[in-house]
Scaffold this motif. Sequence first.
Motif, short mmCIF file in Angstrom:
data_model
loop_
_atom_site.label_atom_id
_atom_site.label_comp_id
_atom_site.label_asym_id
_atom_site.label_seq_id
_atom_site.Cartn_x
_atom_site.Cartn_y
_atom_site.Cartn_z
N ASP A 7 29.87 20.00 33.58
CA ASP A 7 30.37 19.23 34.73
C ASP A 7 29.24 18.48 35.44
N GLU A 59 31.47 10.14 36.82
CA GLU A 59 32.15 10.09 38.12
C GLU A 59 31.42 9.13 39.07
N GLY A 63 32.29 5.71 38.28
CA GLY A 63 33.72 5.40 38.38
C GLY A 63 34.43 5.32 37.04
N HIS A 64 33.89 6.03 36.02
CA HIS A 64 34.57 6.07 34.73
C HIS A 64 35.38 7.36 34.62
N PRO A 65 36.50 7.32 33.88
CA PRO A 65 37.27 8.56 33.70
C PRO A 65 36.45 9.59 32.93
N ARG A 66 36.26 10.78 33.51
CA ARG A 66 35.32 11.74 32.92
C ARG A 66 35.80 12.28 31.57
N GLU A 67 37.13 12.36 31.37
CA GLU A 67 37.61 12.91 30.10
C GLU A 67 37.15 12.08 28.90
N ARG A 74 28.39 23.69 39.99
CA ARG A 74 29.08 23.11 38.84
C ARG A 74 28.48 23.62 37.54
N ARG A 100 22.49 14.01 31.51
CA ARG A 100 23.29 13.33 32.53
C ARG A 100 22.91 11.86 32.63
N LEU A 146 29.03 14.32 35.76
CA LEU A 146 28.89 13.72 37.09
C LEU A 146 28.52 12.24 37.01
N GLN A 147 27.71 11.90 36.01
CA GLN A 147 27.27 10.50 35.86
C GLN A 147 28.48 9.57 35.69
N CYS A 176 26.29 7.76 30.11
CA CYS A 176 27.04 6.49 30.02
C CYS A 176 26.23 5.42 29.28
#
Length: 226
Positions: free
Chosen positions: A95, A102, A105-109, A91, A147, A99-100, A151
């Motif tokens: 990306d 993802e 479970g948060h939308p990465r955009e 990756r 990373r 990953l964090q 969040c």
Amino acid sequence: DTYLQVRGAGKTYPSKHGSVVALSDINLDVRLGQFNSIVGPSGCGKSTLLKCIAGLENITSGNITVSGKPLIGPPDRMGVVFQRDVLLDWRTILDNVLLQAEFLGHPREQYRDRAMQLLERFGLKGYEKRHPWELSGGMRQRASICRALLCDPDLLLMDEPFGALDAMTRDDLNVELARIWQGTNKTVIFITHSISEAVFLADRVVMMSRGPGRIVDMFDVDLPRP
Ligand code: ADP
Ligand code: ADP
């Protein structure tokens, strides 16, 4: 304003030759915004304590509470950085940082802009499209920190994040980290076996020893920051 509370925590690992006591009667209060360094010789239980706080291992006695609530499994309000980076080679750096989101479970955009800001803050602007194998060890650890911070965790846990790097790179990164930390007021637990590194970065130094796995001393640090 105690954020993390550890009370009478013990940890015993089962092993072929009986069992290994890794932690015994650990008591620790971490205030919101406090930078704690945990220092001690190899095998004194630093990594085990960090993993128990991260919810990656279970304590075998005592209890741990976060914001007054019992810790059950890996909480989503923590970021963790290990000695060896856990970046995925296939990756890109961007990306890998995303990953964090993802994982949680948060939308990465939604996190793209923040990821780019973090990469810039940690001196990785221009490297977002590169792959981990194209970066130096120090750069990979900086990406790992980005990373962990993506969040906006309440608590950042770092287990000898620069331990595998050469002394000069490590010193540079410590200066950078101290500078970045000034003003962010993030709650941190930073593990190191170097007392000078511990004192340089922390508001408070917690000393452990092979007692086994005991906290033997704690002191506040009041030094001017770089
Ligand atoms: P430190 O991080 O201070 O080097 P560790 O937490 O890694 O200390 O280890 C504390 C003690 O627990 C050591 O005696 C170590 O060998 C033992 N230990 C750590 N992890 C395990 C494990 N998964 N299984 C068995 N023993 C372990
Ligand atoms: P650190 O310097 O971070 O403590 P170590 O080299 O001591 O790292 O340990 C690396 C990994 O091996 C850790 O995840 C630790 O939990 C595990 N480990 C350490 N000692 C033992 C042991 N005696 N048996 C099994 N696993 C162990």
